[in-house]
Design a protein around this motif. Structure first.
Motif, mmCIF file in Angstrom:
data_model
loop_
_atom_site.group_PDB
_atom_site.id
_atom_site.type_symbol
_atom_site.label_atom_id
_atom_site.label_comp_id
_atom_site.label_asym_id
_atom_site.label_seq_id
_atom_site.Cartn_x
_atom_site.Cartn_y
_atom_site.Cartn_z
ATOM 1 N N ALA A 106 0.867 -1.189 0.000
ATOM 2 C CA ALA A 106 0.000 0.000 0.000
ATOM 3 C C ALA A 106 0.897 1.231 0.000
ATOM 4 C CB ALA A 106 -0.933 0.003 1.203
ATOM 5 N N TYR A 107 0.412 2.307 -0.579
ATOM 6 C CA TYR A 107 1.247 3.513 -0.676
ATOM 7 C C TYR A 107 0.393 4.765 -0.576
ATOM 8 C CZ TYR A 107 -0.278 2.899 -5.544
ATOM 9 O OH TYR A 107 -1.039 2.707 -6.672
ATOM 10 N N PHE A 108 1.076 5.872 -0.245
ATOM 11 C CA PHE A 108 0.378 7.149 -0.074
ATOM 12 C C PHE A 108 1.336 8.284 -0.395
ATOM 13 C CE2 PHE A 108 -1.026 10.793 2.528
ATOM 14 C CZ PHE A 108 -2.339 10.905 2.077
ATOM 15 N N PHE A 109 0.809 9.305 -1.066
ATOM 16 C CA PHE A 109 1.589 10.499 -1.396
ATOM 17 C C PHE A 109 0.964 11.701 -0.693
ATOM 18 C CE2 PHE A 109 2.210 7.552 -4.865
ATOM 19 C CZ PHE A 109 3.538 7.701 -5.237
ATOM 20 N N PHE A 110 1.648 12.261 0.289
ATOM 21 C CA PHE A 110 1.194 13.538 0.829
ATOM 22 C C PHE A 110 1.312 14.588 -0.273
ATOM 23 C CE2 PHE A 110 2.137 11.483 4.919
ATOM 24 C CZ PHE A 110 1.047 11.900 5.676
ATOM 25 N N SER A 111 0.431 15.588 -0.243
ATOM 26 C CA SER A 111 0.444 16.590 -1.316
ATOM 27 C C SER A 111 0.049 17.959 -0.801
ATOM 28 C CB SER A 111 -0.507 16.183 -2.445
ATOM 29 O OG SER A 111 -0.616 17.200 -3.422
ATOM 30 N N TYR A 112 0.860 18.949 -1.139
ATOM 31 C CA TYR A 112 0.566 20.340 -0.792
ATOM 32 C C TYR A 112 -0.662 20.855 -1.541
ATOM 33 C CZ TYR A 112 2.320 21.464 -5.414
ATOM 34 O OH TYR A 112 2.473 21.517 -6.778
ATOM 35 N N ALA A 113 -1.025 20.191 -2.663
ATOM 36 C CA ALA A 113 -2.076 20.693 -3.546
ATOM 37 C C ALA A 113 -3.474 20.251 -3.137
ATOM 38 C CB ALA A 113 -1.798 20.244 -4.987
ATOM 39 N N ASP A 114 -3.580 19.329 -2.190
ATOM 40 C CA ASP A 114 -4.891 18.771 -1.838
ATOM 41 C C ASP A 114 -4.956 18.578 -0.330
ATOM 42 O OD1 ASP A 114 -7.257 17.390 -1.575
ATOM 43 O OD2 ASP A 114 -6.903 16.058 -3.276
ATOM 44 N N THR A 115 -5.852 19.307 0.320
ATOM 45 C CA THR A 115 -5.942 19.225 1.776
ATOM 46 C C THR A 115 -6.320 17.824 2.255
ATOM 47 O OG1 THR A 115 -8.237 20.024 1.618
ATOM 48 C CG2 THR A 115 -6.528 21.655 2.073
ATOM 49 N N ALA A 116 -7.004 17.055 1.410
ATOM 50 C CA ALA A 116 -7.377 15.685 1.790
ATOM 51 C C ALA A 116 -6.162 14.769 1.862
ATOM 52 C CB ALA A 116 -8.391 15.125 0.793
ATOM 53 N N LYS A 117 -5.060 15.205 1.251
ATOM 54 C CA LYS A 117 -3.836 14.400 1.248
ATOM 55 C C LYS A 117 -2.766 15.001 2.159
ATOM 56 C CE LYS A 117 -4.631 12.746 -3.474
ATOM 57 N NZ LYS A 117 -4.097 12.676 -4.863
ATOM 58 N N GLN A 118 -3.224 15.723 3.189
ATOM 59 C CA GLN A 118 -2.289 16.357 4.117
ATOM 60 C C GLN A 118 -2.535 15.933 5.561
ATOM 61 O OE1 GLN A 118 -2.652 20.600 3.490
ATOM 62 N NE2 GLN A 118 -2.218 20.445 1.306
ATOM 63 N N THR A 119 -3.412 14.949 5.767
ATOM 64 C CA THR A 119 -3.766 14.551 7.134
ATOM 65 C C THR A 119 -3.345 13.113 7.411
ATOM 66 O OG1 THR A 119 -5.966 13.707 6.527
ATOM 67 C CG2 THR A 119 -5.787 16.054 7.028
ATOM 68 N N ILE A 120 -3.177 12.817 8.683
ATOM 69 C CA ILE A 120 -2.827 11.454 9.091
ATOM 70 C C ILE A 120 -3.998 10.515 8.840
ATOM 71 C CG2 ILE A 120 -2.029 10.006 10.989
ATOM 72 C CD1 ILE A 120 -0.085 12.202 9.919
ATOM 73 N N GLU A 121 -5.214 10.998 9.095
ATOM 74 C CA GLU A 121 -6.391 10.167 8.817
ATOM 75 C C GLU A 121 -6.452 9.807 7.339
ATOM 76 O OE1 GLU A 121 -6.404 12.807 10.703
ATOM 77 O OE2 GLU A 121 -7.076 12.074 12.670
ATOM 78 N N GLY A 122 -6.129 10.781 6.471
ATOM 79 C CA GLY A 122 -6.110 10.513 5.034
ATOM 80 C C GLY A 122 -5.094 9.452 4.671
ATOM 81 N N MET A 123 -3.916 9.519 5.288
ATOM 82 C CA MET A 123 -2.875 8.523 5.029
ATOM 83 C C MET A 123 -3.318 7.132 5.488
ATOM 84 S SD MET A 123 0.950 8.220 6.714
ATOM 85 C CE MET A 123 0.298 7.612 8.285
ATOM 86 N N LEU A 124 -3.762 7.033 6.738
ATOM 87 C CA LEU A 124 -4.122 5.723 7.293
ATOM 88 C C LEU A 124 -5.318 5.113 6.571
ATOM 89 C CD1 LEU A 124 -3.728 6.476 11.122
ATOM 90 C CD2 LEU A 124 -2.166 5.167 9.658
ATOM 91 N N SER A 125 -6.301 5.936 6.233
ATOM 92 C CA SER A 125 -7.490 5.406 5.562
ATOM 93 C C SER A 125 -7.149 4.914 4.160
ATOM 94 C CB SER A 125 -8.583 6.477 5.496
ATOM 95 O OG SER A 125 -8.164 7.602 4.743
ATOM 96 N N THR A 126 -6.243 5.613 3.471
ATOM 97 C CA THR A 126 -5.830 5.184 2.136
ATOM 98 C C THR A 126 -5.084 3.855 2.200
ATOM 99 O OG1 THR A 126 -5.664 7.479 1.384
ATOM 100 C CG2 THR A 126 -4.499 5.823 0.094
ATOM 101 N N LEU A 127 -4.177 3.727 3.148
ATOM 102 C CA LEU A 127 -3.425 2.476 3.307
ATOM 103 C C LEU A 127 -4.370 1.314 3.646
ATOM 104 C CD1 LEU A 127 -0.364 3.805 5.365
ATOM 105 C CD2 LEU A 127 -0.457 3.344 2.902
ATOM 106 N N ALA A 128 -5.307 1.561 4.565
ATOM 107 C CA ALA A 128 -6.250 0.510 4.964
ATOM 108 C C ALA A 128 -7.149 0.106 3.804
ATOM 109 C CB ALA A 128 -7.097 0.992 6.143
#
Length: 594
Positions: free
Chosen positions: A178-200
């Motif tokens: 599983a992988y995740f890219f944090f992004s300055y361009a999208d607030t949904a990709k700047q949170t820990i919840e966003g990271m963990l939910s994407t990985l799960a």
């Protein structure tokens, strides 16, 4: 069903026997008419004689066999339907659980990294012992860090691609990626919840059968999804795999409020025994708040200038050979360009990429050599030169475009941006002149050249790199006298964005439609900014000071529901339809989150 006859032959045989039996019974009836029996006993004996003489017993046996076969067939069919229903139920449940996690679409960013990838780059890491150990041993956690623009995200894409190939092998079939890219361009990709939910969510897609505990967790918490619940979900999912691999890029682009939580979460993954089979690779700049990662990772890899220079050489060799513009250059010129760019890069892929775009504009070798003699010493100086080269005519449009892309909470479609930057706040009734529209919305990308803006496959526009946003928000940009005109054009960005959205929604063409705030709407095909303005304006207004916020709110209310209509009571039905506007107004007061 070994006793079942061939279908066509069996049906033919059955049909023949039935016709013979039917004929014999018909003959029997005729015989009884002409020779009626004198007693019941004689009648029964005659029937017994007929049944023995005919093929009636064969017919009965065959009917019996077909009956048994049909029972077996229906039983199997019913069992298959039940099995199919069970599979459908499980798949629907999987979809519901994945939807519940609300993971970000990391695959889009991954695809972009592969588009930018050049053959041969990153091989130094993919062939290194640390990466081989990462694939074959549990408990491996690596932190790759380097300066801005040194190619960390492209390397992350190469790591993911390599892991996908590895996991296709039989010995890795019970492993998950599983992988995740944090992004300055999208607030949904700047949170820990966003990271963990994407990985799960990605792990749920790969596990053959959802663990019962995940289903239970989903049903018990269907209306909420906290960081604690997400970590619990990872612990459950970890048991479903022999080993799990995470690749997480750009930790430094996490929101400021989540920085401490990020470090804490990575520490939990590293130290929790229930997550011991999770390996991860994270990439970032070497920021102070991330230094504590050294206590929990098994190895820290620094992308030094010497390491990155070899990748830059691969990158330039491919560019200069494959692109038509550069292929026409002679060998000596290519060598000169390569050495000049590697020397000036100081380990920054991003800097080299920007210079390549500028060199494309040179028409003659003498122009190329002149450009090489005055290369900008840094990324910031590169961006400054790009801005100063923009013509006065294009400067206003590009400044507006940069505001939209830099300050919007998520990427916006290119059609909406093309409409937004031509909207004049002081025009009569805020109407748009059709002649001012871009025939091809993609032409707006040419305003700043390929070094500043890019559109993805979904036609959403972002800045080409995080360093562009950092520069536009930097004190150096704000205080540079040579960029004073740019500073003036880009001042008070949230007020500008709010006024454009409200002004656009207030245009007579949109307000005249009684369903102008409903979706779907035919206006979207002409007024491309309508939906974006309707959804996003509360987020922009919320960033303004309170007095300005109240003024903007009043402006939109008056536009949607004029006072003269309000006094007469007319248009009440129309006002009730503006449910989205009402919801937006509530967002401003904090009842809803933007």
């Amino acid at each position: 069903m070994s006793h079942q006859p061939d279908s066509e032959a069996g049906v033919g045989e059955l049909k023949g026997l039935m016709e013979q039996s039917h004929k014999q019974f018909r003959d029997c009836v005729e015989d009884l008419k002409h020779n009626p029996p004198s007693s019941v006993s004689k009648f029964m004996k005659r029937l017994e004689f007929i049944s023995k003489r005919s093929k009636f017993p064969s017919l009965i046996n065959m009917v019996y066999r077909y009956k048994q076969d049909m029972i077996l067939t229906f039983t199997l069919k019913q069992s298959g339907e039940q099995e199919m229903a069970k599979k459908n139920e499980q798949e629907n449940l999987r979809i519901n659980v994945i939807t519940w996690f609300k993971g970000a679409d990391a695959a889009v960013t991954y695809a972009q990294t592969r588009e930018k990838y050049q053959e041969g780059t990153g091989s130094w890491f993919l062939e290194a012992g640390s990466f081989q150990n990462f694939k074959s041993e549990s408990g491996q956690r690596l932190w790759i860090h380097g300066i801005p623009g040194c190619g960390k995200t492209i390397l992350s894409g190469s790591i993911i691609e390599s892991m996908q190939c590895t996991l296709s092998k039989e010995e890795y079939m019970k492993c998950g990626l599983a992988y995740f890219f944090f992004s300055y361009a999208d607030t949904a990709k700047q949170t820990i919840e966003g990271m963990l939910s994407t990985l799960a969510a990605q792990l749920c897609e790969k596990v053959p059968i959802l663990p019962p505990d995940i289903v239970h967790l989903y049903r018990e918490n269907i209306t909420q999804l906290t960081r604690h619940i997400l970590l619990k979900a990872l612990i459950i999912l970890a048991k479903a795999f022999n080993r799990i691999y995470f690749v997480i890029d750009a930790l430094d682009e996490v929101s400021i409020s989540d920085r401490d939580i990020l470090v804490s979460t990575l520490r939990t993954i590293s130290t929790n025994t229930s997550l011991a089979n999770i390996n991860f690779i994270v990439t970032s700049r070497r920021e102070p708040y991330l230094e504590s990662l050294n206590e929990y990772v098994s190895e820290s890899v620094c992308l030094t200038t010497s390491i990155v220079d070899s990748d830059i050489r691969f990158f330039l060799a491919t560019k200069l050979e494959q692109e038509l513009k550069f292929a026409k250059w002679n060998a000596d010129l290519k060598i000169t360009v390569t050495e000049a760019l590697i020397t000036g890069a100081q380990g920054m892929f991003r800097w080299v990429d920007c210079q390549i775009h500028e060199l494309k504009k040179c028409l003659r070798p003498i122009n190329i050599r002149k450009a090489l003699s005055r290369l900008p010493p840094s990324l910031e100086e590169t961006y400054k030169r790009i801005l100063l080269q923009i013509s006065e005519e294009s400067r206003v449009l590009l400044a507006r475009l940069l505001i939209w892309v830099t300050f919007s909470p998520k990427p916006i479609r290119i059609e909406a941006l093309a409409e937004a930057i031509i909207f004049e706040l002081d025009s009569h009734e805020n109407e748009i002149d059709p002649d001012s529209r871009f025939p091809d919305p993609e032409d707006i990308l040419e305003l700043g050249g390929a070094s500043l803006l890019v559109a993805n496959e979904a036609r959403k526009v972002t800045l080409t790199h995080y360093s562009v946003k950092e520069y536009l928000l930097s004190e150096r940009f704000q205080s540079d006298p040579e960029l004073a005109s740019w500073k003036n054009l880009m001042q008070d960005p949230y007020i500008y964005l709010s006024r454009v959205c409200i002004g656009y929604l207030s245009t007579s063409s949109i307000v005249a439609s009684p369903d102008s705030l409903q979706e779907p709407n035919t206006l979207d095909g002409v007024y491309h900014l309508r939906r974006t303005a309707q959804i996003e304006w509360p987020c922009y207004v919320k960033q303004c000071e309170v007095p300005i916020r109240q003024t903007l709110e009043t402006t939109l209310s008056e536009a949607l529901y004029p006072s003269d209509i309000r006094k007469t009571g007319k248009g009440a039905k129309f006002f009730r339809r503006t449910t989205q506007a009402t919801k937006c107004l509530r967002k401003i007061t904090g009842r809803y989150r933007c």
